[in-house]
Write a protein that holds these residues in place. Structure first.
Motif, PDB file in Angstrom:
ATOM      1  N   LEU A 278       0.826  -1.207   0.000  1.00 41.00           N
ATOM      2  CA  LEU A 278       0.000   0.000   0.000  1.00 41.00           C
ATOM      3  C   LEU A 278       0.861   1.259   0.000  1.00 41.00           C
ATOM      4  O   LEU A 278       0.521   2.254  -0.662  1.00 41.00           O
ATOM      5  CB  LEU A 278      -0.929  -0.013   1.217  1.00 41.00           C
ATOM      6  CG  LEU A 278      -2.021  -1.095   1.212  1.00 41.00           C
ATOM      7  CD1 LEU A 278      -2.798  -1.061   2.518  1.00 41.00           C
ATOM      8  CD2 LEU A 278      -2.971  -0.917   0.031  1.00 41.00           C
ATOM      9  N   ARG A 279       1.959   1.226   0.735  1.00 39.10           N
ATOM     10  CA  ARG A 279       2.863   2.369   0.738  1.00 39.10           C
ATOM     11  C   ARG A 279       3.477   2.569  -0.648  1.00 39.10           C
ATOM     12  O   ARG A 279       3.594   3.705  -1.125  1.00 39.10           O
ATOM     13  CB  ARG A 279       3.954   2.163   1.788  1.00 39.10           C
ATOM     14  CG  ARG A 279       4.889   3.356   1.915  1.00 39.10           C
ATOM     15  CD  ARG A 279       5.772   3.242   3.137  1.00 39.10           C
ATOM     16  NE  ARG A 279       6.530   2.015   3.174  1.00 39.10           N
ATOM     17  CZ  ARG A 279       6.308   1.018   4.030  1.00 39.10           C
ATOM     18  NH1 ARG A 279       5.323   1.119   4.909  1.00 39.10           N
ATOM     19  NH2 ARG A 279       7.039  -0.072   4.011  1.00 39.10           N
ATOM     20  N   GLU A 281       2.083   1.615  -3.496  1.00 34.63           N
ATOM     21  CA  GLU A 281       1.017   2.113  -4.372  1.00 34.63           C
ATOM     22  C   GLU A 281       0.763   3.607  -4.132  1.00 34.63           C
ATOM     23  O   GLU A 281       0.531   4.365  -5.075  1.00 34.63           O
ATOM     24  CB  GLU A 281      -0.264   1.319  -4.101  1.00 34.63           C
ATOM     25  CG  GLU A 281      -0.211  -0.129  -4.539  1.00 34.63           C
ATOM     26  CD  GLU A 281      -0.190  -0.276  -6.046  1.00 34.63           C
ATOM     27  OE1 GLU A 281      -0.667   0.651  -6.730  1.00 34.63           O
ATOM     28  OE2 GLU A 281       0.327  -1.289  -6.550  1.00 34.63           O
ATOM     29  N   ARG A 282       0.797   4.002  -2.865  1.00 32.40           N
ATOM     30  CA  ARG A 282       0.574   5.419  -2.553  1.00 32.40           C
ATOM     31  C   ARG A 282       1.680   6.289  -3.143  1.00 32.40           C
ATOM     32  O   ARG A 282       1.417   7.362  -3.701  1.00 32.40           O
ATOM     33  CB  ARG A 282       0.483   5.603  -1.040  1.00 32.40           C
ATOM     34  CG  ARG A 282       0.136   7.038  -0.631  1.00 32.40           C
ATOM     35  CD  ARG A 282      -0.066   7.155   0.860  1.00 32.40           C
ATOM     36  NE  ARG A 282       1.121   6.835   1.618  1.00 32.40           N
ATOM     37  CZ  ARG A 282       1.277   5.714   2.317  1.00 32.40           C
ATOM     38  NH1 ARG A 282       0.312   4.797   2.343  1.00 32.40           N
ATOM     39  NH2 ARG A 282       2.381   5.478   2.987  1.00 32.40           N
ATOM     40  N   ARG A 283       2.911   5.835  -3.011  1.00 29.50           N
ATOM     41  CA  ARG A 283       4.017   6.593  -3.583  1.00 29.50           C
ATOM     42  C   ARG A 283       3.894   6.686  -5.099  1.00 29.50           C
ATOM     43  O   ARG A 283       4.134   7.752  -5.694  1.00 29.50           O
ATOM     44  CB  ARG A 283       5.345   5.934  -3.210  1.00 29.50           C
ATOM     45  CG  ARG A 283       5.722   6.094  -1.744  1.00 29.50           C
ATOM     46  CD  ARG A 283       7.038   5.408  -1.467  1.00 29.50           C
ATOM     47  NE  ARG A 283       7.426   5.563  -0.073  1.00 29.50           N
ATOM     48  CZ  ARG A 283       8.523   4.996   0.460  1.00 29.50           C
ATOM     49  NH1 ARG A 283       9.307   4.252  -0.307  1.00 29.50           N
ATOM     50  NH2 ARG A 283       8.816   5.176   1.733  1.00 29.50           N
ATOM     51  N   HIS A 285       1.132   6.531  -6.856  1.00 32.30           N
ATOM     52  CA  HIS A 285       0.036   7.450  -7.168  1.00 32.30           C
ATOM     53  C   HIS A 285       0.470   8.900  -6.982  1.00 32.30           C
ATOM     54  O   HIS A 285       0.144   9.768  -7.816  1.00 32.30           O
ATOM     55  CB  HIS A 285      -1.154   7.134  -6.263  1.00 32.30           C
ATOM     56  CG  HIS A 285      -2.324   8.047  -6.472  1.00 32.30           C
ATOM     57  ND1 HIS A 285      -3.160   7.960  -7.569  1.00 32.30           N
ATOM     58  CD2 HIS A 285      -2.795   9.095  -5.734  1.00 32.30           C
ATOM     59  CE1 HIS A 285      -4.082   8.896  -7.500  1.00 32.30           C
ATOM     60  NE2 HIS A 285      -3.891   9.603  -6.391  1.00 32.30           N
ATOM     61  N   GLU A 286       1.205   9.179  -5.913  1.00 34.60           N
ATOM     62  CA  GLU A 286       1.659  10.549  -5.677  1.00 34.60           C
ATOM     63  C   GLU A 286       2.630  10.999  -6.764  1.00 34.60           C
ATOM     64  O   GLU A 286       2.569  12.155  -7.227  1.00 34.60           O
ATOM     65  CB  GLU A 286       2.321  10.631  -4.290  1.00 34.60           C
ATOM     66  CG  GLU A 286       1.334  10.450  -3.140  1.00 34.60           C
ATOM     67  CD  GLU A 286       2.038  10.360  -1.798  1.00 34.60           C
ATOM     68  OE1 GLU A 286       3.299  10.296  -1.807  1.00 34.60           O
ATOM     69  OE2 GLU A 286       1.350  10.346  -0.765  1.00 34.60           O
TER      70      GLU A 286
END
Length: 469
Positions: A278-279, A281-283, A285-286
């Motif tokens: 998840l981390r 994926e978040r990175r 996306h950012e």
């Protein structure tokens, strides 16, 4: 009327009745007038003095009069307590007495319940004392907090405690003994030695449960078997041994505990890996969002510049063409970013190795959706490894997830960690991986077979000297 003696007199309110005057006031007692007259005539007839025995008759009359006066006094006392009360007051007293009875009954029920509970606690305490004598304690079992195993543990511990109680069969005694001619003393001796043997066995079993690690289950089971065998050898003289059924219960307890600990370890590992995913994926996306914002800002600046040229009327075909070409390029880049953000299967495939950490012949094959995939490589190189990773290939594909799954499937028999499938390490050399990638994608443009491992080779010159160029 106030001086009249107590007696029945005509009711001042109704001549058809007689009311009793107690010498002070009228009472509430009334009777028909003819009934009192009849009683008085009967009394007069009965009170005639006989010709003979007048003195005895007088004594008898005096005694009857005294008894009557005593009864009158008693009745007056009762009348003062209740007879003079109003109906509402009597009802209040009755309700008050009923409430008191209810309260006392509730108190009695509470006391009886406490007594029953106390008796149960006494029995439970006696059972715990018996179990503690043979080494069974209610310590915090590793399975206590496990929802899936709690019921199985409760049943198993119930069976263990049932056999461990006196004459429950946890210890087998094959022979009856007689001590100094007494069979009772012999039974007592067997019981005490059985208790001692069971206490020693349970102490070892509980220690194995508390210190158990999933990968140590075979060793723990073997140790428990040896303990049971050793105790049987010590008790051979008296034919004492731990019952096989009881031994199997304790073995089953170890197996359940190992299963739970293994599942718990896997769950924690999965949660950690899921947090990492998840981390990541978040990175990604950012990064894609930042890149899209940067491209859109550039696009807006070029549009403003083109609009300014058109408004000034000094349109230069060359400058205009350059701006329009740049706008077209930015449109394609923004569309690509949006496509990557919406396509969860798109990303970069990487094949990396770290001979300083894992040795030669081990590669890691993964996928990242970050806009800059080298950020992922740098993160992995900083993740508790002594040397940085070497990259054999890194390329983008719209179906990177499918390529990764197929590549992992082909190398499944060479997976390093066969338990945690999220660990993407394989016993394979880079050349083998390259051949599989050639069959799976057309995007493979570069592939470096020999890892540089600069820091590793600088740290170990002998290895560097022996490595062919």
């Amino acid at each position: 009327m106030s001086e009249a003696p107590p007696n029945w007199y005509p009711d001042p309110h109704d001549n058809g009745f007689l009311r009793y005057w107690d010498g002070i006031a009228w009472t509430g007692d009334r009777v028909p007038n003819d009934a009192v007259a009849q009683d008085q005539s009967d009394a007069i007839g009965a009170s005639k003095v006989p010709l003979l025995g007048a003195r005895g008759f007088a004594k008898k009359q005096s005694q009857e009069l005294a008894d009557a006066l005593t009864e009158i006094q008693r009745l007056r006392g009762q009348l003062e307590q209740t007879g003079g009360l109003e109906l509402a007051e009597l009802q209040r007293l009755r309700d008050q007495f009923a409430a008191q009875v209810t309260d006392q009954q509730a108190l009695l029920d509470t006391v009886l319940a406490q007594l029953t509970e106390a008796r149960a606690e006494v029995i439970s305490t006696r059972d715990e004392h018996v179990l503690q004598e043979i080494g069974i304690y209610d310590y915090r079992h590793p399975l206590t907090d496990s929802v899936a195993y709690r019921d199985a543990l409760a049943r198993l511990q119930g069976e263990i405690k049932a056999m461990a109680r006196r004459d429950g069969g946890a210890i087998e005694a094959q022979k009856a003994w007689v001590v100094e001619g007494s069979a009772a003393q012999g039974r007592k001796m067997i019981r005490e030695y059985s208790k001692l043997m069971l206490r020693a066995y349970n102490a070892e079993a509980d220690n194995l449960v508390r210190s158990l690690k999933p990968y140590k289950l075979p060793t723990a089971l073997d140790r428990l078997d040896k303990i049971a065998l050793t105790l049987e050898q010590f008790g051979a003289t008296m034919s004492l041994r731990v019952a096989p059924a009881y031994h199997q219960f304790r073995r089953r307890e170890l197996e359940l505990t190992a299963d739970h600990l293994e599942l718990l370890a896997r769950q924690k590992e999965y949660e950690r890996e899921e947090r990492d995913r998840l981390r990541e994926e978040r990175r990604a996306h950012e990064e894609l969002a930042r890149e899209q914002t940067r491209l859109e800002q550039q696009q807006q600046r070029h549009r403003d510049a083109l609009a300014a040229l058109e408004a000034a009327g000094t349109m230069n075909p060359e400058a205009s063409g350059a701006l329009q070409a740049k706008l077209a390029e930015l449109d394609l880049a923004i569309a690509s970013i949006r496509n990557r953000a919406g396509n969860l299967r798109a990303g970069h495939i990487y094949v990396i190795s770290n001979i300083g950490a894992f040795g030669a012949g081990v590669v890691q094959i993964g996928l990242t959706r970050r806009f800059d995939p080298w950020e992922r490589i740098r993160d992995l190189s900083n993740a508790s490894v002594p040397f940085g990773y070497d990259v054999h290939t890194l390329f983008f594909d719209n179906d990177a997830a499918g390529i990764e799954d197929e590549l992992h499937s082909r190398l499944e028999h060479k997976r390093v960690n066969k338990v945690n499938r999220r660990r993407e390490f394989f016993y394979a050399n880079p050349a083998e991986v390259r051949e599989h990638l050639r069959e799976l994608t057309t995007q493979l443009l570069e592939f470096t077979e020999l890892p540089e491992a600069v820091q590793y080779r600088q740290s170990h010159p002998a290895v560097s000297d022996s490595t062919p160029n």
